[in-house]
Scaffold this active site. Structure first.
Site, PDB file in Angstrom:
ATOM      1  N   GLU A 179       2.490   2.830  11.258  1.00 43.70           N
ATOM      2  CA  GLU A 179       2.498   1.580  10.498  1.00 43.70           C
ATOM      3  C   GLU A 179       3.473   0.565  11.086  1.00 43.70           C
ATOM      4  OE1 GLU A 179       0.536   0.439   8.327  1.00 43.70           O
ATOM      5  OE2 GLU A 179      -0.618   2.259   7.937  1.00 43.70           O
ATOM      6  N   TYR A 221       4.208  -4.426   2.426  1.00 43.36           N
ATOM      7  CA  TYR A 221       2.965  -3.787   2.855  1.00 43.36           C
ATOM      8  C   TYR A 221       3.238  -2.388   3.416  1.00 43.36           C
ATOM      9  CZ  TYR A 221      -0.450  -1.993   5.998  1.00 43.36           C
ATOM     10  OH  TYR A 221      -1.280  -1.118   6.641  1.00 43.36           O
ATOM     11  N   ASP A 244      -3.183  -5.273   3.906  1.00 47.04           N
ATOM     12  CA  ASP A 244      -3.053  -5.801   5.261  1.00 47.04           C
ATOM     13  C   ASP A 244      -4.161  -6.826   5.479  1.00 47.04           C
ATOM     14  OD1 ASP A 244      -5.338  -4.263   5.492  1.00 47.04           O
ATOM     15  OD2 ASP A 244      -4.742  -3.325   7.391  1.00 47.04           O
TER      16      ASP A 244
END
Length: 386
Positions: free
Chosen positions: A65, A147, A165
């Site tokens: 990520e 996020y 996202d």
């Protein structure tokens, strides 16, 4: 009619249609079960993704990520594989020298991510190698924003949250035909996205549901030519019914990207050494090795004022040649760099001590960002060093 509690605490009136669809306040709500059935057949195989029936590895999820911020899956995969080979767990990453981390990151861009990655690994290693398992706990770690915390919490720890996202933002905008332009509409889109996992199947499989949303946006609900006929949510999609899916999300007109100007000096010696300096820790390319040069600015550099910033030492008389200009686009501005090159027989100790360090010009062990590699390549192509 019946009432179902929404994520915002206000009940939404709905009725159940054949096939598991809901009508909520007059709009068709997408079925999580349909999306998960599609995902079970079409899920992507990715090096950080757990196989069906396996639990996700929080370290792999976190590493991927961070790398995927502002970067495509295709670009990230080889970097992820190299990082995992060098640092198989968070403790190994925490113990590594920062220069080693930056070297493996070089070329991936947005270098503050690498510094935060290393700092975060050290914090997690201090916790016995265990990541926090809540959004709130993850938000306290270096380099983890809203996020990323939601993505790790959902995928690695099964928390019923929707990470928003670009893919999820696009899916949501089309599902509900949200026509207000980005970026102003981003908060409203995120609030709407949070309703997608109100369905019981989504809450039963939060890790798979989050990744199904990612895959739907990446493979079906694509930016320019969405494959609506293949979409498991096509009947629930308001934009598809209105024939406007390909036009969403709408974006406000972008302001012209400003242009800044830089100068960098590529100085080599007869042994093939290249003079490099470490950039300040804060700011773009912070902490990375680079070519000497003054701070970037808004106005172009005249040759005389540019050369006033060239590396200097007693009895050093390099014959600087301007070999061209490099264009490099950052997120918020375009940088134009005038590149000067010269060669000397030997680097004086005073120059190396004052300016930085010398490395072989082609040494892959030096973490040069792509901007600096462009500058070196331009100087080499000019045959100044021959």
């Amino acid at each position: 009619m019946a009432r179902r509690g929404g994520s915002g605490g206000v009940g939404a009136f709905f009725r159940l249609l054949p096939g598991g669809w809901f009508v909520i306040n007059g709009s068709v709500s997408p079925s999580a079960a349909d999306l998960l059935r599609w995902y079970d057949r079409h899920r992507r195989t990715l090096p950080w993704r757990a196989l069906p029936g396996q639990s996700a590895d929080p370290y792999r999820v976190w590493l991927s990520e961070i790398m995927l911020q502002q970067t495509t899956v295709t670009a990230v995969i080889p970097y992820f594989d190299r990082f995992l080979a060098a640092f198989p767990d968070v403790t190994a990453l925490a113990r590594a020298p920062q220069d080693r981390v930056m070297t493996l990151w070089a070329g991936l861009g947005y270098y503050a991510r690498a510094r935060n990655l290393h700092a975060c690994a050290q914090v997690v290693a201090g916790r016995g190698g265990r990541f926090p398992d809540t959004v709130e706990g993850l938000l306290e770690l270096p380099g983890i924003g809203t996020y990323t915390a939601a993505a790790i919490a959902a995928i690695a720890f099964g928390r019923p949250v929707v990470p928003v996202d670009g893919n999820v933002e696009r899916v949501t905008t089309r599902l509900f035909a949200l026509t207000d332009p980005l970026p102003a509409a981003r908060r409203a889109i995120a609030r709407q996205a949070m309703t997608l996992n109100d369905d019981a199947p989504a809450r039963a499989r939060p890790s798979d549901f989050a990744q199904a949303l990612f895959d739907l946006g990446a493979g079906i609900c694509t930016p320019r030519t969405p494959a609506c006929v293949l979409c498991p949510w096509r009947d629930a999609c308001a934009a598809n019914r209105q024939g406007i899916a390909a036009t969403l999300p709408r974006r406000a007109a972008k302001a012209a990207r400003p242009v800044r100007h830089g100068v960098h000096f590529c100085l080599t010696d007869a042994a093939g050494g290249l003079l490099l300096v470490r950039r300040p820790e804060k700011g773009l390319l912070g902490g990375m090795m680079g070519l000497p040069g003054p701070h970037w600015r808004d106005a172009p550099w005249l040759p005389a004022e540019a050369l006033a910033h060239a590396p200097a030492a007693p009895r050093l008389r390099p014959q600087w040649q301007k070999v061209g200009q490099v264009k490099h686009v950052f997120t918020h501005f375009t940088l134009l760099v005038d590149v000067y090159a010269a060669r000397v027989d030997t680097f004086p100790n005073s120059l190396v001590g004052a300016e930085g360090m010398v490395h072989p010009a082609g040494d892959g062990a030096v973490a040069l960002p792509s901007l600096m590699r462009k500058c070196v390549a331009l100087a080499q192509a000019a045959h100044v060093f021959d």
